[in-house]
Design an enzyme around this catalytic site. Structure first.
Site, PDB file in Angstrom:
ATOM      1  N   GLN A   1      -2.000   2.463 -10.622  1.00 31.73           N
ATOM      2  CA  GLN A   1      -1.550   1.400  -9.724  1.00 31.73           C
ATOM      3  C   GLN A   1      -2.736   0.578  -9.229  1.00 31.73           C
ATOM      4  OE1 GLN A   1       1.779   4.203  -7.701  1.00 31.73           O
ATOM      5  NE2 GLN A   1       1.668   2.187  -6.759  1.00 31.73           N
TER       6      GLN A   1
ATOM      7  N   ARG B   1       7.060   4.337  -1.900  1.00 30.89           N
ATOM      8  CA  ARG B   1       7.788   3.089  -1.679  1.00 30.89           C
ATOM      9  C   ARG B   1       7.754   2.673  -0.213  1.00 30.89           C
ATOM     10  NH1 ARG B   1      12.245   0.800  -5.514  1.00 30.89           N
ATOM     11  NH2 ARG B   1      12.265  -1.297  -4.730  1.00 30.89           N
ATOM     12  N   CYS B   2       6.547   2.699   0.347  1.00 27.66           N
ATOM     13  CA  CYS B   2       6.381   2.186   1.698  1.00 27.66           C
ATOM     14  C   CYS B   2       4.912   1.893   1.876  1.00 27.66           C
ATOM     15  CB  CYS B   2       6.820   3.199   2.752  1.00 27.66           C
ATOM     16  SG  CYS B   2       5.776   4.653   2.815  1.00 27.66           S
TER      17      CYS B   2
ATOM     18  N   GLU C   1       9.213  -2.560  -0.279  1.00 29.03           N
ATOM     19  CA  GLU C   1       9.280  -1.255   0.353  1.00 29.03           C
ATOM     20  C   GLU C   1      10.137  -1.233   1.605  1.00 29.03           C
ATOM     21  OE1 GLU C   1       5.053  -0.843   0.364  1.00 29.03           O
ATOM     22  OE2 GLU C   1       5.122   0.240  -1.528  1.00 29.03           O
TER      23      GLU C   1
END
Lengths: 277, 805
Positions: free
Chosen positions: B236, B383-384, B759
């Protein structure tokens, strides 16, 4: 998720398949749809040197519906159980239960024979077949024999089938007119084994009740069936709760499973009674 | 040639720029199975690596016998810590300032820890040889509970024994990692002591896992002739990985090329550096051959980064009318065997100090204690943004708990405590400056959209019916208003391993008026190639369809910190707009030259510069692009390209109002989402279709987390949820329909006013689902019950409240 090496066999008839099993003994296993065995091999919880694929054996296929009996070839897929017109009217309970098994992709390949023969207490078909009082036909080196579904299961993954035998067909007596049928299953998500599942037939003063994934074998209870035949729903539930022996797992503790078992059973009974003539 | 027949609106529409629901250009290959993922990479002579992993959660590694494995034909090498030690690579630094074993160095600290690395000529031989490596273990006492860890005499990290100072200050105990404090402790405790009402509760956010569809993996390829290492991987943050590889391997950074190909979902799982990467690089350097390592699903769930595992003890103070006066939180954070959280260096608990949420809370205090246990390391932002889901879940549960204590409607309690629109920019008690927001407008819109009053009436009727024995189903209404903090971040306070968290974009315009843009980020499914082209299209007037976007190759893309924490649009998206504006500024000079007027006498008009007052005299961007390459313009260099490195002045603060309506069967614990309404305000909306897709995906992951997904351990530290049979990943069958909605409150400091959205749905979704479960049982006395709300835990609530007779 990579299995150990194995030899792959694809015989064209039952006799050849039995011959391969005889040759390799406990190092060989038959494989039908493979949806139970292959994951176990990938997890290296099972190590088989020889896999005998039954796909090419025509004798193991086909659904036959006669006046009082239905015969399923062991290699009939769950998808065929769901889409076969005659079967849905002859024994609607089979279609109802098959729709609760795994997901469409698995059902295209997973077979009824593999589901009942593997002896996995999580599988739906064994309890269903006990409820329907089916008979399993086995072929082995010494010929053919029949074993009642209610006598077939000994413990988890242990059945009355001998090492060198193949389960070839399933014979199911057609329930008479006026018999209501229902299959009720609680699961966490699509593709999951049952937290608890109940198969019920009731009507004309008779009843048959079996449950899934609540012991190391499917549980058909004569006492529960008799109670229900006599119209005693709570007696049926109490007898079944006596018969099951669930263990705690990620689905929940024993207390929860027993509670859900009773709920599933009552719901299945209710629906089956409503469908009875 | 010049097309004057189209209106400005028609010309803008043709660009498919910002605001257009442009179809995703990536999907042409993805929907045809033509993506190129790490496991699709096949190089000549490629070898395969596979790990021997520990079956124990805590044990000494007495001996490792490689003989039988090495005897298998096709096995090239078996690496252990002993082999890596001379290179100094048996341990590696973590992103959190700790260090982590690459291969077991004398002991193992979690089940699934890497013990030896087998390299073989094919994947199957490697797997077979793993079985033949004989490891002798001596079991040690296992600690899976962080509270017990802080009391236990058992030393988990013997390598740190005697070290009383950690990367983030003093350590209080041998299993303690750090204490992080924010806000005013004394003032907050004084308010708690004098408040009309104080609600207190332990809020646990359980351990779960990002579980991307594609697991982690890499291919390391050392070219011994050129001395250049190419490392393909599921990264990522490819540029940061290049720097890390250079720092720990000693290879010069220009001799390392990192490539992130297509990535099948990341969700934070692919931010960190893993043992598989280090071992593959070492194996390739040693053998001179490419080495591939791709973990399987069980390895992914057991060993690569988990998320959450925060025990949040909260106290919230209010007046008897419901005005919140103070918030106190102490968090015990279970980090597992090594501290491998992926947070900006100065934030060991991420942005947990956003836990005052959407509310005007004048005084607050937060302390977080990080703790070692015998579980897998991680603690990533699933996902935040960093620890923002934890913060949002905490405050949204505390609001509900306070509403119960005050006997007040939870929607009304939120309404009277929201930060008001005229208070922005808003300085929070825990140190953040919220850039913009209009919470009341969003809230009223949401409540109206679901007919909140009607739902409460229906619920009241349902409760009566239940009590009268007419139904066994309850109705829960789950409310959430969340505020996120995304777009890390300003270099002055945000860095990872000393690398400032700016991001970048380089744009080159080709002579015929098409373009290529390269960014320091990397899409893992977010649709960057679609949306960033739209930003450029609007900024410089070339059609998005004529703009290629590239990311993930460190030899070609400008340096950036990557994609996670919803930072791509707030940071790289800003860099994209700024680079485009540099191009437009040069284009203005070219246009003026071509039109034979002064620079200031032309003005921008969608896709062209026109002479002020004479719109029929213009040069389109396409014409200007060609001129940049074929005209000798006095005072201007040829060509048309620009690069921008953007250091954001502040974070962005997206927010939203989510409402979940849930039916719950008290006898089985089964639940059904009847309605889910998600209103998101992410500032300027670049592609509404992609925003909808992000919300659908994010809420689905939130559903999974709240309603069943967890990484569970038994007392021996065995992972109980190592397959997708037990680890809940919803399919289409379990996924409800979602109603999406929006308001638009642009970020005042972002060049295009955008805030990031990927997110938000996870941050807002988890409390909305959980609050729905709690709300259903509130009339029967439930105050707090921990996630995940799977069937048996919901059943347990009902059972505990005496609802089973």
């Amino acid at each position: 998720m990579i299995p150990a090496g194995f030899e792959y066999h694809r015989p064209g008839d039952i006799a050849s398949a039995i011959g391969i099993l005889q040759e390799h003994g406990d190092e060989a296993r038959v494989i039908a749809g493979g949806h139970s065995l292959i994951p176990m091999m990938k997890l290296r919880m099972t190590d088989m040197s020889h896999l005998v694929d039954l796909q090419a054996i025509e004798e193991l296929k086909g659904i036959e519906i006669e006046s009082d009996i239905v015969t399923l070839g062991a290699m009939v897929t769950q998808h065929e159980l769901i889409t076969h017109d005659g079967l849905a009217s002859a024994i609607p309970l089979i279609r109802e239960a098959a729709l609760q098994i795994a997901d469409p992709q698995v059902r295209y390949v997973g077979t009824v024979g593999g589901n009942v023969a593997n002896g996995d207490p999580g599988n739906d078909m064994p309890g269903l077949m006990q409820c329907l009082n089916a008979t399993f036909e086995l072929s082995g080196p010494d010929g053919n024999r029949s074993v009642a579904a209610r006598e077939f299961y000994e413990a988890a993954y242990f059945t009355a089938r001998e090492e060198e035998e193949i389960l070839t067909r399933i014979s199911i007596p057609k329930p008479g007119a006026g018999i209501g049928q229902a299959y009720e299953k609680q699961k966490r998500k699509i593709g999951d084994y049952a937290t608890a599942a109940a198969a019920v037939m009731v009507g004309n003063g008779t009843a048959s009740v079996a449950m899934t994934n609540l012991a190391d074998t499917p549980i058909w209870s004569e006492d529960a069936s008799n109670a229900l035949a006599g119209g005693d729903v709570e007696g049926c539930v109490a007898a079944m709760l006596d018969a099951i022996d669930p263990v705690a797992d990620n689905r929940g503790p024993v207390e929860f499973k027993k509670h859900v078992a009773a709920v599933m059973l009552r719901r299945a009974i209710d629906r089956a009674q409503n469908r009875a003539g | 040639m010049n097309d004057q027949t189209l209106t400005p609106e028609e010309r803008a529409a043709n660009l498919k720029g910002m605001g257009c629901a442009r179809k995703r250009v990536e999907d042409v290959r993805f929907t045809q199975g033509k993506g190129n993922y790490v496991d699709d990479i096949k190089l000549d002579g490629m070898l395969f690596g596979d790990f021997v992993r520990s079956p124990y959660a805590h044990a000494r590694v007495v001996t490792v016998n490689k003989e039988a494995a090495l005897a298998v034909p096709g096995v090239v090498a078996v690496l252990t810590a002993e082999d890596l030690a001379p290179l100094g690579l048996h341990w590696m630094p973590t992103l959190a300032g700790d260090k982590q074993m690459v291969l077991a160095d004398g002991k193992v600290l979690f089940q699934g820890q890497e013990v030896a690395y087998v390299v073989a000529e094919d994947r199957y031989i490697a797997a077979d040889a793993v079985e033949l490596v004989e490891v002798e273990y001596e079991e040690l006492p296992v600690i899976t509970d962080p509270f017990e860890a802080l009391k236990s005499d058992v030393v988990l990290r013997e390598d740190l024994e005697g070290q009383t100072e950690g990367a983030h200050g003093p350590r209080k105990h041998h299993n303690h990692i750090f204490t992080w404090e924010q806000g005013d402790k004394d003032a907050t405790e004084a308010i708690l002591a004098e408040a009309d009402v104080v609600a207190e509760e332990m809020v646990y956010y359980h351990r779960t896992h990002p579980c991307p569809l594609e697991t982690c993996g890499c291919v390391a390829s050392m070219d011994k002739v050129t001395g250049k290492l190419t490392l393909y991987g599921t990264f990522q943050a490819p540029h940061a990985i290049r720097t890390v590889v250079s720092l720990i391997s000693g290879l010069a950074e220009h001799n390392i090329r990192v490539i992130s190909p297509d990535i099948g979902g990341g969700f934070g799982n692919k931010v960190g550096a893993y043992a598989g990467y280090v071992c593959s690089v070492v194996a390739s350097i040693v053998t001179g051959k490419p080495v591939k390592w791709v973990e399987d699903r069980m390895e992914n769930l057991m060993s690569t980064a988990f998320a959450r595992d925060y025990w949040m003890q909260g106290k919230i103070a209010a007046t008897k009318d419901g005005k919140i006066t103070g918030l106190w939180c102490h968090t015990t954070a279970d980090h597992g065997g090594f501290d491998a959280c992926a947070d900006p260096t100065k934030f060991p608990a991420g942005f947990m100090n956003i836990c005052t949420g959407s509310y005007d809370i004048p005084t607050a205090y937060l302390a977080v204690d990080g703790v070692y246990t015998n579980k897998a390391p991680g603690g990533v932002a699933y996902r935040c943004s960093f620890r923002v889901t934890e913060a949002a879940y905490f405050i949204e549960r505390m609001i509900e708990v306070l509403a119960i204590k005050l006997n007040m409607d939870a929607a009304e309690l939120r309404r009277i405590n929201f930060i008001k629109a005229d208070q922005f920019p808003y300085q929070s008690a825990l140190g953040w400056e919220y850039d913009s927001g209009d919470y009341h407008t969003a809230w009223e819109k949401a409540l109206k959209a679901v007919n909140y009053e009607g739902l409460r009436s229906e619920q009241a009727q349902r409760i009566e019916d239940f009590k009268a024995g007419k139904t066994r189903k309850l109705l829960g209404i789950g409310l959430t208003h969340f505020t996120e903090i995304v777009g890390a971040g300003p270099v002055k306070n945000c860095d990872i391993l000393g690398l400032g968290m700016f991001d970048s974009c380089e744009i080159r315009i080709h002579p015929t008026g098409s373009a290529i843009a390269r960014l320091g980020t990397i899409s893992q499914g977010q649709g960057h190639a679609t949306t960033f082209a739209q930003i450029i299209a609007t900024e410089i007037g070339l059609p998005a369809d004529d703009i290629t976007l590239e990311e993930g190759d460190t030899d070609t893309a400008p340096y950036g910190l990557g994609t996670y924490g919803s930072r791509s649009t707030p940071v790289a998206g800003a860099a994209t707009a700024m680079a485009a504006r540099k191009i437009r500024a040069k284009a203005q000079m070219i246009a003026a030259y071509l039109l034979e007027v002064h620079d200031n006498d032309v003005e921008w008009d969608v896709d062209r510069f026109a002479v002020k007052g004479a719109p029929e005299r213009f040069k389109t961007m396409k014409e200007i692009a060609f001129a940049a390459y074929n005209q000798a313009i006095p005072g201007l260099e040829p060509g048309l390209e620009a690069v921008s490195y953007y250091d954001p002045p502040n974070m962005t603060y997206p927010f939203g109002a989510y409402i979940c309506v849930m039916e719950i069967d008290v006898d089985t614990g089964e639940w059904e989402v009847r309605k889910f309404y998600a209103l998101d305000d992410c500032g300027t909306r670049i592609n509404p279709m992609i925003i909808d897709g992000q919300v659908h995906g994010g809420v689905t992951e939130a559903l999974a987390i709240a309603m069943g997904q967890e990484i569970a351990y038994d007392e021996m530290g065995n992972v109980k949820t190592g397959t997708l049979m037990d680890f809940f990943l919803p399919t289409a069958w379990e996924t409800p329909n979602y109603i999406t909605d929006f308001t638009v409150t642009p970020s005042p400091h972002h060049p295009i006013g955008a805030k990031g959205v990927g997110e938000s749905p996870n941050v807002g979704g988890v409390p909305a689902f959980s609050n729905a479960v709690h709300d259903a049982f509130r009339p029967f006395g439930l105050v707090q019950s921990h996630m995940p709300h799977d069937h048996w835990r919901i059943w347990k609530i009902a059972n505990g409240l005496g609802m089973h007779g």
